[in-house]
Design a protein around this motif. Structure first.
Motif, PDB file in Angstrom:
ATOM      1  N   THR A 266     -45.618  -7.247   0.983  1.00  0.00           N
ATOM      2  CA  THR A 266     -45.411  -8.612   1.464  1.00  0.00           C
ATOM      3  C   THR A 266     -45.851  -8.737   2.914  1.00  0.00           C
ATOM      4  O   THR A 266     -45.632  -7.848   3.727  1.00  0.00           O
ATOM      5  N   ARG A 267     -46.472  -9.875   3.209  1.00  0.00           N
ATOM      6  CA  ARG A 267     -46.939 -10.192   4.554  1.00  0.00           C
ATOM      7  C   ARG A 267     -46.489 -11.614   4.883  1.00  0.00           C
ATOM      8  O   ARG A 267     -46.474 -12.483   4.024  1.00  0.00           O
ATOM      9  N   LEU A 268     -46.106 -11.829   6.116  1.00  0.00           N
ATOM     10  CA  LEU A 268     -45.753 -13.167   6.584  1.00  0.00           C
ATOM     11  C   LEU A 268     -47.039 -13.853   7.021  1.00  0.00           C
ATOM     12  O   LEU A 268     -47.750 -13.361   7.891  1.00  0.00           O
ATOM     13  N   ASP A 269     -47.359 -14.969   6.385  1.00  0.00           N
ATOM     14  CA  ASP A 269     -48.528 -15.770   6.748  1.00  0.00           C
ATOM     15  C   ASP A 269     -48.036 -17.013   7.473  1.00  0.00           C
ATOM     16  O   ASP A 269     -47.363 -17.844   6.872  1.00  0.00           O
ATOM     17  N   GLY A 270     -48.359 -17.131   8.708  1.00  0.00           N
ATOM     18  CA  GLY A 270     -47.944 -18.311   9.445  1.00  0.00           C
ATOM     19  C   GLY A 270     -46.579 -18.130  10.074  1.00  0.00           C
ATOM     20  O   GLY A 270     -45.884 -17.159   9.813  1.00  0.00           O
ATOM     21  N   PRO A 271     -46.182 -19.062  10.882  1.00  0.00           N
ATOM     22  CA  PRO A 271     -44.939 -18.926  11.642  1.00  0.00           C
ATOM     23  C   PRO A 271     -43.708 -19.069  10.766  1.00  0.00           C
ATOM     24  O   PRO A 271     -43.721 -19.714   9.736  1.00  0.00           O
ATOM     25  N   ALA A 272     -42.642 -18.432  11.208  1.00  0.00           N
ATOM     26  CA  ALA A 272     -41.336 -18.575  10.548  1.00  0.00           C
ATOM     27  C   ALA A 272     -40.322 -19.038  11.573  1.00  0.00           C
ATOM     28  O   ALA A 272     -39.143 -18.781  11.443  1.00  0.00           O
ATOM     29  N   GLY A 273     -40.780 -19.694  12.615  1.00  0.00           N
ATOM     30  CA  GLY A 273     -39.871 -20.137  13.662  1.00  0.00           C
ATOM     31  C   GLY A 273     -39.336 -18.959  14.442  1.00  0.00           C
ATOM     32  O   GLY A 273     -39.849 -17.853  14.368  1.00  0.00           O
ATOM     33  N   HIS A 274     -38.302 -19.197  15.222  1.00  0.00           N
ATOM     34  CA  HIS A 274     -37.669 -18.118  15.975  1.00  0.00           C
ATOM     35  C   HIS A 274     -36.313 -17.803  15.363  1.00  0.00           C
ATOM     36  O   HIS A 274     -35.526 -17.112  15.933  1.00  0.00           O
ATOM     37  N   GLY A 275     -36.074 -18.289  14.216  1.00  0.00           N
ATOM     38  CA  GLY A 275     -34.881 -18.323  13.401  1.00  0.00           C
ATOM     39  C   GLY A 275     -34.033 -17.083  13.327  1.00  0.00           C
ATOM     40  O   GLY A 275     -34.158 -16.208  14.154  1.00  0.00           O
ATOM     41  N   PRO A 276     -33.173 -17.058  12.393  1.00  0.00           N
ATOM     42  CA  PRO A 276     -33.161 -18.026  11.299  1.00  0.00           C
ATOM     43  C   PRO A 276     -32.467 -19.328  11.676  1.00  0.00           C
ATOM     44  O   PRO A 276     -31.441 -19.318  12.329  1.00  0.00           O
TER      45      PRO A 276
END
Length: 171
Positions: free
Chosen positions: A42-52
């Motif tokens: 699995t790879r994170l594509d794009g931002p996920a915010g500074h979350g959660p």
């Protein structure tokens, strides 16, 4: 169990007791930025915010080509899973409160919901329950695709929670 529309829901759950306090496990499963560290292929594509945080959006790429350079992964079997965080409740061991994260899947390949429940067991252990209710986006109906998607997810989830347990054990 059925959905509000009366369609049967195929919920897949995998659980594992982890040797860490509930807030530690919750930090790992609730923060989408940590998922590539323990989810298989699995790879994170794009931002996920500074979350959660509620409303965080991200795209996860999963599959045999997911860990390679995104440009070179074109044409390989990679599933893009766009999601938004819709529920985020932190656990408390002292108050015996379960932590919950719920994500809605926005396509283009998968629709449905997924989430993590982090159940405090005692001061040094918790039980993480990863659940998914997912199916392929059109043209086949949900009733046809939910079962094979669920079978694949069960294997993926089992392997990934094993990786999470090993990662948390090493820290």
């Amino acid at each position: 169990m059925t959905s509000a529309a009366g369609t049967p829901v195929r919920r897949v759950e995998v659980a594992r007791v982890l040797p860490v306090e509930a807030s530690v496990a919750f930090a790992w499963v609730a923060d989408l930025r940590t998922h590539p560290r323990w989810m298989v292929a699995t790879r994170l594509d794009g931002p996920a915010g500074h979350g959660p945080e509620l409303g965080d959006r991200c795209t996860m790429a999963s599959g045999p080509g997911a860990r390679r350079d995104p440009a070179s992964a074109l044409g390989r079997l990679v599933v893009l899973d766009r999601m938004v965080v819709e529920q985020l409740e932190r656990p408390s061991t002292a108050a015996s409160r379960v932590g919950r994260t719920r994500l809605r899947k926005l396509g283009p390949v998968l629709h449905g919901e997924a989430g993590f429940d982090v159940v405090p067991v005692d001061v040094g252990r918790c039980r993480v329950v990863w659940w998914e209710e997912a199916w392929l986006a059109g043209p086949l109906p949900r009733a046809v695709t939910a079962l094979p998607v669920g079978l694949a997810l069960r294997v993926f989830m089992h392997l990934s929670l094993g990786r999470l347990a090993r990662a948390l054990d090493r820290r």
